[in-house]
Scaffold this active site. Structure first.
Site, short mmCIF file in Angstrom:
data_model
loop_
_atom_site.label_atom_id
_atom_site.label_comp_id
_atom_site.label_asym_id
_atom_site.label_seq_id
_atom_site.Cartn_x
_atom_site.Cartn_y
_atom_site.Cartn_z
NE ARG A 192 -2.62 0.21 3.46
CZ ARG A 192 -4.68 0.77 2.84
NH1 ARG A 192 -4.73 0.16 1.74
NH2 ARG A 192 -4.89 1.46 3.02
NE ARG A 196 5.81 9.01 -5.20
CZ ARG A 196 4.94 9.13 -3.91
NH1 ARG A 196 5.50 9.67 -2.99
NH2 ARG A 196 3.45 8.93 -4.05
NE ARG A 269 -4.15 -5.27 16.09
CZ ARG A 269 -3.98 -5.86 17.32
NH1 ARG A 269 -4.75 -6.85 17.84
NH2 ARG A 269 -3.06 -5.34 17.35
NE ARG A 300 -2.73 5.74 11.39
CZ ARG A 300 -3.19 4.90 10.76
NH1 ARG A 300 -2.58 4.78 9.62
NH2 ARG A 300 -4.08 4.95 10.55
CD GLU A 320 -5.20 4.70 14.34
OE1 GLU A 320 -5.38 6.39 13.74
OE2 GLU A 320 -4.78 4.06 13.65
CE1 TYR A 368 -5.95 -0.80 4.67
CE2 TYR A 368 -4.63 -3.13 5.28
CZ TYR A 368 -4.82 -1.37 5.42
OH TYR A 368 -4.07 -0.99 6.21
CG ASP A 370 -7.75 2.91 0.99
OD1 ASP A 370 -7.79 2.59 1.96
OD2 ASP A 370 -6.48 3.07 -0.13
P1 FAD Z 1 -18.20 0.84 7.72
O1 FAD Z 1 -17.64 2.54 7.25
O2 FAD Z 1 -17.31 0.57 8.48
O3 FAD Z 1 -20.17 1.23 7.16
C1 FAD Z 1 -20.28 0.04 7.77
C2 FAD Z 1 -21.73 0.28 8.88
O4 FAD Z 1 -22.30 -0.70 9.36
C3 FAD Z 1 -21.40 0.41 10.11
O5 FAD Z 1 -21.71 2.40 10.41
C4 FAD Z 1 -21.66 -0.20 11.01
O6 FAD Z 1 -22.13 0.40 12.14
C5 FAD Z 1 -22.86 -0.67 10.33
N1 FAD Z 1 -23.25 -2.36 10.80
C6 FAD Z 1 -22.76 -3.06 10.72
N2 FAD Z 1 -23.22 -4.26 11.78
C7 FAD Z 1 -24.46 -3.54 10.87
C8 FAD Z 1 -25.74 -4.25 11.94
N3 FAD Z 1 -25.34 -5.32 12.88
N4 FAD Z 1 -26.85 -3.06 12.10
C9 FAD Z 1 -26.89 -2.02 11.52
N5 FAD Z 1 -25.61 -1.41 11.10
C10 FAD Z 1 -24.35 -2.72 11.10
N6 FAD Z 1 -9.62 5.22 3.22
C11 FAD Z 1 -9.25 5.86 2.88
O7 FAD Z 1 -9.75 5.60 1.67
N7 FAD Z 1 -8.27 7.05 3.39
C12 FAD Z 1 -7.69 6.82 4.22
O8 FAD Z 1 -7.12 8.10 4.84
C13 FAD Z 1 -8.97 6.60 5.16
N8 FAD Z 1 -8.09 5.66 6.52
C14 FAD Z 1 -8.61 4.80 7.23
C15 FAD Z 1 -8.19 5.04 8.46
C16 FAD Z 1 -8.78 3.92 9.98
C17 FAD Z 1 -8.39 3.99 11.29
C18 FAD Z 1 -9.96 3.34 9.38
C19 FAD Z 1 -10.18 1.72 9.90
C20 FAD Z 1 -10.38 2.84 7.86
C21 FAD Z 1 -10.11 3.50 7.40
N9 FAD Z 1 -9.92 3.94 5.55
C22 FAD Z 1 -9.37 5.06 4.96
C23 FAD Z 1 -10.72 2.73 4.98
C24 FAD Z 1 -12.13 3.70 5.44
O9 FAD Z 1 -12.79 4.37 6.55
C25 FAD Z 1 -13.58 2.68 4.06
O10 FAD Z 1 -13.02 2.04 2.97
C26 FAD Z 1 -14.76 2.69 4.18
O11 FAD Z 1 -14.99 3.72 5.71
C27 FAD Z 1 -15.50 1.48 4.12
O12 FAD Z 1 -16.64 1.82 4.04
P2 FAD Z 1 -18.36 1.10 5.06
O13 FAD Z 1 -19.07 1.41 4.63
O14 FAD Z 1 -17.65 -0.68 3.53
O15 FAD Z 1 -17.66 0.57 6.41
N1 UDP Z 2 3.20 1.13 7.83
C1 UDP Z 2 4.69 0.67 8.17
N2 UDP Z 2 5.44 1.34 9.03
C2 UDP Z 2 5.12 3.34 8.98
C3 UDP Z 2 3.22 2.72 8.43
C4 UDP Z 2 2.87 1.52 7.83
O1 UDP Z 2 4.70 -0.55 8.60
O2 UDP Z 2 4.80 3.90 9.14
C5 UDP Z 2 2.71 -0.76 7.50
C6 UDP Z 2 2.42 -1.27 8.43
O3 UDP Z 2 1.57 -3.09 8.31
C7 UDP Z 2 1.00 -0.70 8.03
C8 UDP Z 2 0.66 -1.54 6.47
O4 UDP Z 2 1.99 -0.32 6.49
O5 UDP Z 2 -0.44 -1.72 8.40
C9 UDP Z 2 -0.06 -0.32 5.60
O6 UDP Z 2 -0.37 1.38 6.05
P1 UDP Z 2 -1.13 2.45 6.11
O7 UDP Z 2 -1.07 4.18 6.87
O8 UDP Z 2 -2.00 1.98 4.25
O9 UDP Z 2 -1.86 1.70 6.58
P2 UDP Z 2 -3.28 2.30 7.45
O10 UDP Z 2 -3.45 3.94 7.02
O11 UDP Z 2 -4.65 1.31 6.67
O12 UDP Z 2 -3.74 1.81 8.54
#
Ligand code: FAD
Ligand code: UDP
Length: 391
Positions: A192, A196, A269, A300, A320, A368, A370
């Site tokens: 991911r 560069r 996780r 982070r 986090e 996984y 985005d």
């Molecule tokens: P979710 O957002 O998980 O939505 C699913 C919903 O279903 C939830 O609100 C949940 O409450 C609901 N639900 C589940 N089960 C039930 C039930 N039984 N009854 C009623 N409701 C229910 N993506 C990026 O592009 N850029 C980023 O920088 C980025 N950072 C992230 C950082 C973190 C820490 C995490 C965890 C994810 C990140 N993502 C990022 C990914 C992004 O969050 C997801 O791609 C996106 O939110 C997924 O949308 P979703 O609808 O699949 O899931």
């Molecule tokens: N990672 C790492 N060091 C860093 C950032 C990321 O080892 O400083 C690794 C780690 O295994 C992480 C993966 O790269 O789970 C993907 O990183 P990303 O920033 O895409 O994670 P996310 O934002 O989805 O948590």
């Protein structure tokens, strides 16, 4: 097969056959989950004249993208969310609902007593080795690379960037993030991150990038205009009655839960987010700083005001802390190792054989993904739905 999949033999309420079901039922789609998949699907279905009801067990819309205003700053409640895509249709879609700023994610990383640039680029190499040219950096990496076919995250990382970067920026961060030895994790996770040989600290390589001005919640509010949403409703508290409200269910929760864990539990996780409002104007000078060694248990610190350049005398930061997903913990990341993939494939086969239910999103596809990938996936699903309906 019309199967709601629960082990207790529950079946969907007696539902009339397809021709008459939409006249009898209130909605075309019951959408479980008001995250990005559910909301995108609902918007596009509604635009096409379909009736949608969305429910979510959380007290708010937006799923993990949800932002809330704290001390005048839009706080990303479930971790930093930076929107990036190269897909013009996805970029245009989100622009229907919000303006985006020109934020470019350039996290810093702390390891030992030093600060490094991410992703791995000429700045990082200079900070680590004092190399100044791409050929010096390439030589340095080449001399310590893993040369075989990478079979896991550790080998993949060693193959891409060599031992020094692995030891300094990857090994311990990865152990904290996943609670596993990097040798037990799939290689794709580390791919991911870009590598560069230019002085470019942009974490993403996509053509378009930014943060919705005013936060993601406002974007969701605009996206959901005219669509019925019921919050604090857990589908599993009343699944047969709720399923009976619509012709089809769009399910975006955990796929193993949908099938009552009949093939065993999938591993996810989880994270704890610890927020603090600090009485200072600027805490760390950047939105994201990673903590890559074991001296801190968190991975982070996010300082939210930097996403939108909010001006305020105070600042909000979030640490986090990764943790196992047990009990009431919220599942955030699928753990796509071999064991879990094998279990998932069984659920996937079951899902494919289940009529009138669409499984989508990060938890349901156990992928996984985005945000832009989730939107694209929802766009494809509704497109094929509408095609089927008009055939
Ligand atoms: P979710 O957002 O998980 O939505 C699913 C919903 O279903 C939830 O609100 C949940 O409450 C609901 N639900 C589940 N089960 C039930 C039930 N039984 N009854 C009623 N409701 C229910 N993506 C990026 O592009 N850029 C980023 O920088 C980025 N950072 C992230 C950082 C973190 C820490 C995490 C965890 C994810 C990140 N993502 C990022 C990914 C992004 O969050 C997801 O791609 C996106 O939110 C997924 O949308 P979703 O609808 O699949 O899931
Ligand atoms: N990672 C790492 N060091 C860093 C950032 C990321 O080892 O400083 C690794 C780690 O295994 C992480 C993966 O790269 O789970 C993907 O990183 P990303 O920033 O895409 O994670 P996310 O934002 O989805 O948590």
């Amino acid at each position: 097969m019309t199967d709601d999949g629960s082990a207790g033999g529950l079946r969907m309420a007696a539902i009339p056959s397809t021709a008459s079901r939409q006249e009898v039922l209130g909605y075309d789609y019951l959408i479980v989950g008001c995250g990005l998949f559910g909301a995108t699907f609902a918007r596009l279905a509604t635009d096409a004249g379909k009736r949608c009801l969305i429910l979510d067990r959380r007290p708010h819309i937006g799923g993990n993208c949800y932002t809330e205003n704290l001390a005048g700053i839009n706080v990303h409640r479930y971790g930093a969310h930076i929107f990036h895509t190269s897909n013009k249709a996805v970029w245009s879609f989100v622009h229907r609902f919000a303006e985006f700023n020109n934020y470019v994610n350039s996290p810093k990383a702390i390891s030992g007593d030093r600060l490094y640039s991410l992703p791995f680029n000429m700045n990082t190499f200079y900070e680590l080795w004092r190399t100044r040219t791409p050929s010096e950096a390439r030589q340095k990496i080449e001399s310590q690379r893993f040369l075989g076919e990478p079979a896991n995250l550790e080998e993949q990382a060693l193959s891409l960037v060599g031992q020094d970067i692995y030891d300094t920026l990857i090994r311990d961060y990865t152990r904290k993030q996943w609670g596993k030895n990097p040798r037990e994790l799939p290689a794709f996770i580390i791919k991911r991150l870009p590598l560069r040989f230019t002085y470019n600290n942009n974490y993403f390589t996509d053509r378009y990038q930014g943060i919705p001005i005013g936060g993601y919640t406002a974007l969701f509010e605009a996206m959901l205009e005219g669509i019925e949403v019921r919050l604090n409703v857990d589908f599993f508290d009343n699944r047969s009655q709720l399923s009976g409200l619509a012709g089809k269910v769009v399910y975006t929760g955990c796929i193993d839960q949908y099938f009552d864990y009949s093939f065993g539990r999938l591993e996810y996780r989880s994270l704890d987010f610890h927020n603090e409002v600090l009485d200072i104007e600027n805490f760390q000078g950047n939105a994201v700083i990673n903590y890559c060694d074991t001296s801190e248990p968190f991975t982070r610190i996010i300082e939210h005001k930097h996403f939108e350049g909010s001006s305020s005398d105070v600042t909000v930061i979030t640490r986090e802390y990764p943790k196992a997903c047990t009990g009431e913990a919220i599942p955030y990341y699928p753990v796509n190792d071999l064991r879990n993939q094998a279990i998932y494939r069984q659920y996937q086969a079951r899902a494919q054989a289940t009529e009138n239910v669409i499984f989508g999103g990060r938890l349901s596809e156990y992928k996984y993904m985005d945000m832009h990938v989730v939107i694209e996936s929802a766009m494809n699903r509704i497109r094929s739905e509408l095609r089927q309906a008009s055939a």
